[in-house]
Design an enzyme around this catalytic site. Structure first.
Site, PDB file in Angstrom:
ATOM      1  N   PHE A 176       0.865  -1.178   0.000  1.00 48.30           N
ATOM      2  CA  PHE A 176       0.000   0.000   0.000  1.00 48.30           C
ATOM      3  C   PHE A 176       0.900   1.225   0.000  1.00 48.30           C
ATOM      4  CE2 PHE A 176      -2.297   3.561   1.742  1.00 48.30           C
ATOM      5  CZ  PHE A 176      -3.451   3.539   0.980  1.00 48.30           C
ATOM      6  N   ASP A 261       9.602   2.780   1.732  1.00 48.81           N
ATOM      7  CA  ASP A 261       8.420   3.578   2.055  1.00 48.81           C
ATOM      8  C   ASP A 261       8.224   3.519   3.563  1.00 48.81           C
ATOM      9  OD1 ASP A 261       5.920   4.595   2.580  1.00 48.81           O
ATOM     10  OD2 ASP A 261       4.956   3.658   0.858  1.00 48.81           O
ATOM     11  N   LYS A 290       3.191  11.606   6.716  1.00 51.10           N
ATOM     12  CA  LYS A 290       2.351  11.457   7.903  1.00 51.10           C
ATOM     13  C   LYS A 290       2.930  12.163   9.124  1.00 51.10           C
ATOM     14  CE  LYS A 290      -0.094   7.366   6.256  1.00 51.10           C
ATOM     15  NZ  LYS A 290      -1.247   8.122   5.761  1.00 51.10           N
TER      16      LYS A 290
END
Length: 439
Positions: A176, A261, A290
């Site tokens: 994801f 990531d 984030k």
């Protein structure tokens, strides 16, 4: 608070809390409880005028402080999602709010058409934290991934010598990385992918955790291997300890970039600055986001050395808001906290406590628990309930969590969570499982 403080759970009043060190009495909310009139009105207005690309739990949050949020009716909940790790340092963190307020009074946006006095100190600090030379500032996690893909292709053509238009990138099953059209082109999540083609070529998918499969997929046109050190959306899936070191050696041998990531796993969540640190691996590019914005503004970045990030030239990539003064000021404050090592140490310590508590539930409604630091994926026995049903019951007890892939739930409380609150969260999950087992 410390370990002996009494914690009032969501939906309680002072009379509901039993005095005594670490002792808490909880008001049980029946699963048939309906949203209050005020909540229902807020939900209706949102559903009427927003695209239906989310299916939220029926809670309407109005305020937040530390690891707790409060809804429009004044009911409190322990936030065990932390906005998918974007709120690692807690809601309304005073250090981060002070940095944002100070910058709001000065200037918030110039665009990169001009220099600003906040960007230099931010990228200098972030590069030092990552042990790299350069930073490409962006806004969202998906933008960081897209930027990493462009950088890898440019490096492949301009440095490695791959023929133009032939570059390929190895990606992992169950990944994801976002929901842009390029990213969903190499997703195997039907909800994100199906019905949104045609798809972008140039990606090869291999099983997660299988270094031999990666080796077999690499050819002379491969420019990068893109990997989550721990797969978040897949259910906090931790690969074999040898996987990332094997990828690092393989990428060195075959002259391929290793792109990590760390948008969810990085910046303290796993008990280290980066999840890659847990196995002693340094990638060529970090993708960050984030928590880099402290839960205040969207901030993301690609971080690497000059021999890779230096391939970009003016005009080839950019963002109106990327590197803006407000984002840079908040991001610099985030990096400053991480530079002390205290958030990482706290996440590691509390993570051991969390996983010890969750492990006792295996065999009692829980099939398996995975994760690192303050990050846990919990597989609920599907014979008991779906992950969504468990999250709804937890919500009624004052705990917010998120399900994924059927019967898996995820816990990712802010790193500032109190130890007693963490224990209380595990107790609530245990109580929900016991309730379900008697139905």
């Amino acid at each position: 608070m410390n370990d002996t403080d009494t914690v009032a759970p969501a939906g309680t009043t002072d009379a509901d809390t039993v005095a005594g060190a670490g002792t808490v009495a909880h008001r049980i909310h029946p699963s048939t409880v309906a949203p209050t009139e005020r909540q229902a009105e807020a939900i209706e207005r949102e559903e009427e005028h927003t695209a239906h690309n989310y299916h939220p739990l029926p809670v309407v949050v109005a305020e937040g402080d530390g690891a707790w949020v409060t809804d429009v009716d004044g009911r409190r909940y322990l936030d065990c999602l932390a906005a998918y790790s974007a709120v690692n340092f807690g809601h309304s963190n005073p250090v981060l709010l002070d940095a944002a307020r100070a910058q709001l009074d000065r200037i918030t946006l110039t665009s990169r058409a001009f220099h600003n006095d906040q960007l230099g100190p931010f990228v200098e600090a972030l590069a030092a934290l990552a042990g790299k030379d350069m930073v490409l500032p962006m806004n969202t996690g998906a933008e960081a991934v897209e930027s990493g893909i462009k950088v890898a292709r440019a490096w492949g053509y301009r440095v490695k010598g791959v023929q133009d238009g032939r570059a390929n990138i190895i990606v992992m099953a169950g990944n994801f990385h976002g929901r842009t059209t390029t990213i969903i082109s190499f997703s195997d999540d039907p909800d994100a992918r199906d019905g949104f083609g045609p798809y972008t070529p140039g990606f090869r998918t291999v099983p997660y955790g299988d270094a031999a499969a990666v080796a077999e997929a690499i050819d002379d046109d491969t420019v990068a291997v893109l990997v989550e050190p721990i797969q978040g959306e897949a259910g906090i899936v931790v690969p074999p300890a040898s996987f990332l070191p094997e990828l690092r050696a393989l990428c060195d041998e075959r002259r391929v970039l290793l792109i990590a990531d760390e948008i969810q796993s990085g910046l303290g969540r796993t008990g280290a600055t980066f999840a890659c640190d847990l196995v002693g691996v340094v990638p060529d590019l970090y993708l960050l986001g984030k928590a880099l914005g402290g839960g205040i503004v969207p901030v993301s970045a690609v971080v690497g050395n000059r021999d890779v990030l230096g391939v970009l030239n003016p005009g080839e990539h950019g963002s109106t808001f990327g590197g803006n003064p407000l984002a840079a000021a908040v991001g610099r404050a985030v990096v400053g906290m991480l530079a002390t090592g205290e958030p990482q140490e706290r996440a590691a310590l509390l993570g051991r406590r969390l996983h010890a508590g969750l492990s006792r539930l295996v065999g009692h409604g829980v099939l398996a628990v995975r994760g690192a630091g303050l990050w846990a994926g919990i597989d609920i026995d599907p014979a008991l309930a779906t992950g969504r049903e468990v999250c709804e019951l937890l919500m009624e007890r004052g705990l917010l969590a998120k399900d994924t892939h059927g019967s898996t739930i995820r816990l990712a409380p802010p790193i500032v969570v109190d130890p007693a609150d963490l224990d209380w969260a595990v107790d609530q999950l245990e109580a929900v499982l016991q309730e379900l087992s008697t139905r």
